[in-house]
Design an enzyme around this catalytic site. Structure first.
Site, PDB file in Angstrom:
ATOM      1  N   SER A 132       0.825  -1.209   0.000  1.00  0.00           N
ATOM      2  CA  SER A 132       0.000   0.000   0.000  1.00  0.00           C
ATOM      3  C   SER A 132       0.860   1.261   0.000  1.00  0.00           C
ATOM      4  O   SER A 132       2.024   1.250   0.429  1.00  0.00           O
ATOM      5  CB  SER A 132      -0.908   0.034   1.234  1.00  0.00           C
ATOM      6  OG  SER A 132      -1.721  -1.116   1.294  1.00  0.00           O
TER       7      SER A 132
HETATM    8  N1  SAH Z   1      -0.864  -5.053   3.924  1.00  0.00           N
HETATM    9  C1  SAH Z   1      -0.073  -5.341   2.742  1.00  0.00           C
HETATM   10  C2  SAH Z   1      -0.690  -4.888   1.429  1.00  0.00           C
HETATM   11  C3  SAH Z   1      -1.919  -5.569   1.158  1.00  0.00           C
HETATM   12  S1  SAH Z   1      -2.423  -5.773  -0.514  1.00  0.00           S
HETATM   13  C4  SAH Z   1       1.310  -4.744   2.839  1.00  0.00           C
HETATM   14  O1  SAH Z   1       1.603  -4.041   3.808  1.00  0.00           O
HETATM   15  O2  SAH Z   1       2.117  -5.034   1.951  1.00  0.00           O
HETATM   16  C5  SAH Z   1      -3.806  -6.821  -0.092  1.00  0.00           C
HETATM   17  C6  SAH Z   1      -3.439  -8.238   0.287  1.00  0.00           C
HETATM   18  O3  SAH Z   1      -4.632  -8.882   0.730  1.00  0.00           O
HETATM   19  C7  SAH Z   1      -2.926  -9.071  -0.879  1.00  0.00           C
HETATM   20  O4  SAH Z   1      -1.697  -9.650  -0.537  1.00  0.00           O
HETATM   21  C8  SAH Z   1      -4.009 -10.123  -1.086  1.00  0.00           C
HETATM   22  O5  SAH Z   1      -3.528 -11.374  -1.538  1.00  0.00           O
HETATM   23  C9  SAH Z   1      -4.609 -10.222   0.308  1.00  0.00           C
HETATM   24  N2  SAH Z   1      -5.977 -10.752   0.402  1.00  0.00           N
HETATM   25  C10 SAH Z   1      -7.039 -10.515  -0.411  1.00  0.00           C
HETATM   26  N3  SAH Z   1      -8.126 -11.182   0.028  1.00  0.00           N
HETATM   27  C11 SAH Z   1      -7.739 -11.862   1.150  1.00  0.00           C
HETATM   28  C12 SAH Z   1      -8.404 -12.749   2.054  1.00  0.00           C
HETATM   29  N4  SAH Z   1      -9.678 -13.109   1.905  1.00  0.00           N
HETATM   30  N5  SAH Z   1      -7.689 -13.240   3.094  1.00  0.00           N
HETATM   31  C13 SAH Z   1      -6.375 -12.911   3.271  1.00  0.00           C
HETATM   32  N6  SAH Z   1      -5.705 -12.096   2.451  1.00  0.00           N
HETATM   33  C14 SAH Z   1      -6.365 -11.582   1.398  1.00  0.00           C
END
Ligand code: SAH
Length: 222
Positions: A69
């Site tokens: 992000s």
């Molecule tokens: N917090 C992260 C960025 C998140 S991007 C950082 O600091 O880098 C969003 C993430 O959520 C992605 O890696 C995606 O694979 C994950 N995601 C999406 N749906 C999800 C779910 N149902 N359970 C767990 N992770 C999920």
């Protein structure tokens, strides 16, 4: 992603200080959050070829169609979450692990779930090698939360949720807070959910953001 070289030199620190000032100028007030951003070497979470991008206030691809992000967004969600030392915090969407590290710098005990096995494996390995403590990561579906570790003082969703996941609401302590980008793909509203002591729910809207979607189930089955 840097695995063998955890360098954090004066140049990195200087770039980071500028980033902190940029985020402050965009309206982040919490000194604790700004200090955490100042302390976590964001360039470790990106491929070393992209050093110049690490300290721009922008999201960046981390593989598997996912992004780390934007630093301002990380700071905004973290400030809204209002984390106190020793609180149990559940993060949905580990991704690169950067947000989890920011939460742990605030003294939280962090539990984080990722649904992409490749990202989970890579980030687990990276966090261990980089020596970040107080973070437990899980391969699973964030919609289910972590019933075995509930309840949580705070829950942070870092992917766009079409609705407030009911299992997560159940795993939130009375008096607890959840922050999530709520809405359809393309545009979401940053939402603060407060579970009052009597179990009733208050929600507050905090502006428009764009996140990758929160998808159902694990990405690779099993
Ligand atoms: N917090 C992260 C960025 C998140 S991007 C950082 O600091 O880098 C969003 C993430 O959520 C992605 O890696 C995606 O694979 C994950 N995601 C999406 N749906 C999800 C779910 N149902 N359970 C767990 N992770 C999920």
């Amino acid at each position: 992603m840097v695995i063998s070289n955890f360098e954090d030199n004066y140049r990195h620190k200087g770039l980071r200080r500028k980033l902190v000032e940029e985020i402050r100028s965009k309206g982040i007030r919490s000194e604790a959050v700004l200090k955490a951003i100042d302390e976590v070497p964001r360039h470790w979470f990106l491929d070393p070829a992209f050093l110049e991008f690490a300290y721009q206030d922008k999201p960046f691809p981390i593989g598997c169609d996912q992004t780390i992000s934007q630093p301002y967004t990380v700071a905004f969600q973290t400030e809204l979450l209002d984390v106190k030392p020793f609180q149990k915090v559940l993060e949905i969407g580990t991704g690169s692990g950067y947000q989890a590290c920011i939460l742990s710098k605030l003294g939280a005990r962090v539990f984080s779930i990722e649904r992409q096995k490749k990202l989970y494996d890579r980030t687990k390995d990276f966090l261990q090698k980089a020596g970040f403590r107080g973070i437990k990561i899980f391969y699973g579906d964030g919609y289910q939360g972590l019933p075995a570790y509930a309840p949580f003082d705070r829950i942070l969703i870092t992917a766009a949720a079409p609705e407030i996941p009911t299992a997560l609401l159940e795993q939130l302590k009375p008096g607890g807070k959840m922050v999530l980008p709520l809405g359809k793909p393309g545009l979401q509203t940053m939402t603060l959910v407060v579970k009052k002591e009597d179990g009733s729910i208050l929600t507050e809207q905090h502006g428009a953001f764009v996140f990758v979607p929160m998808l159902p189930d694990k990405a690779n089955g099993n």
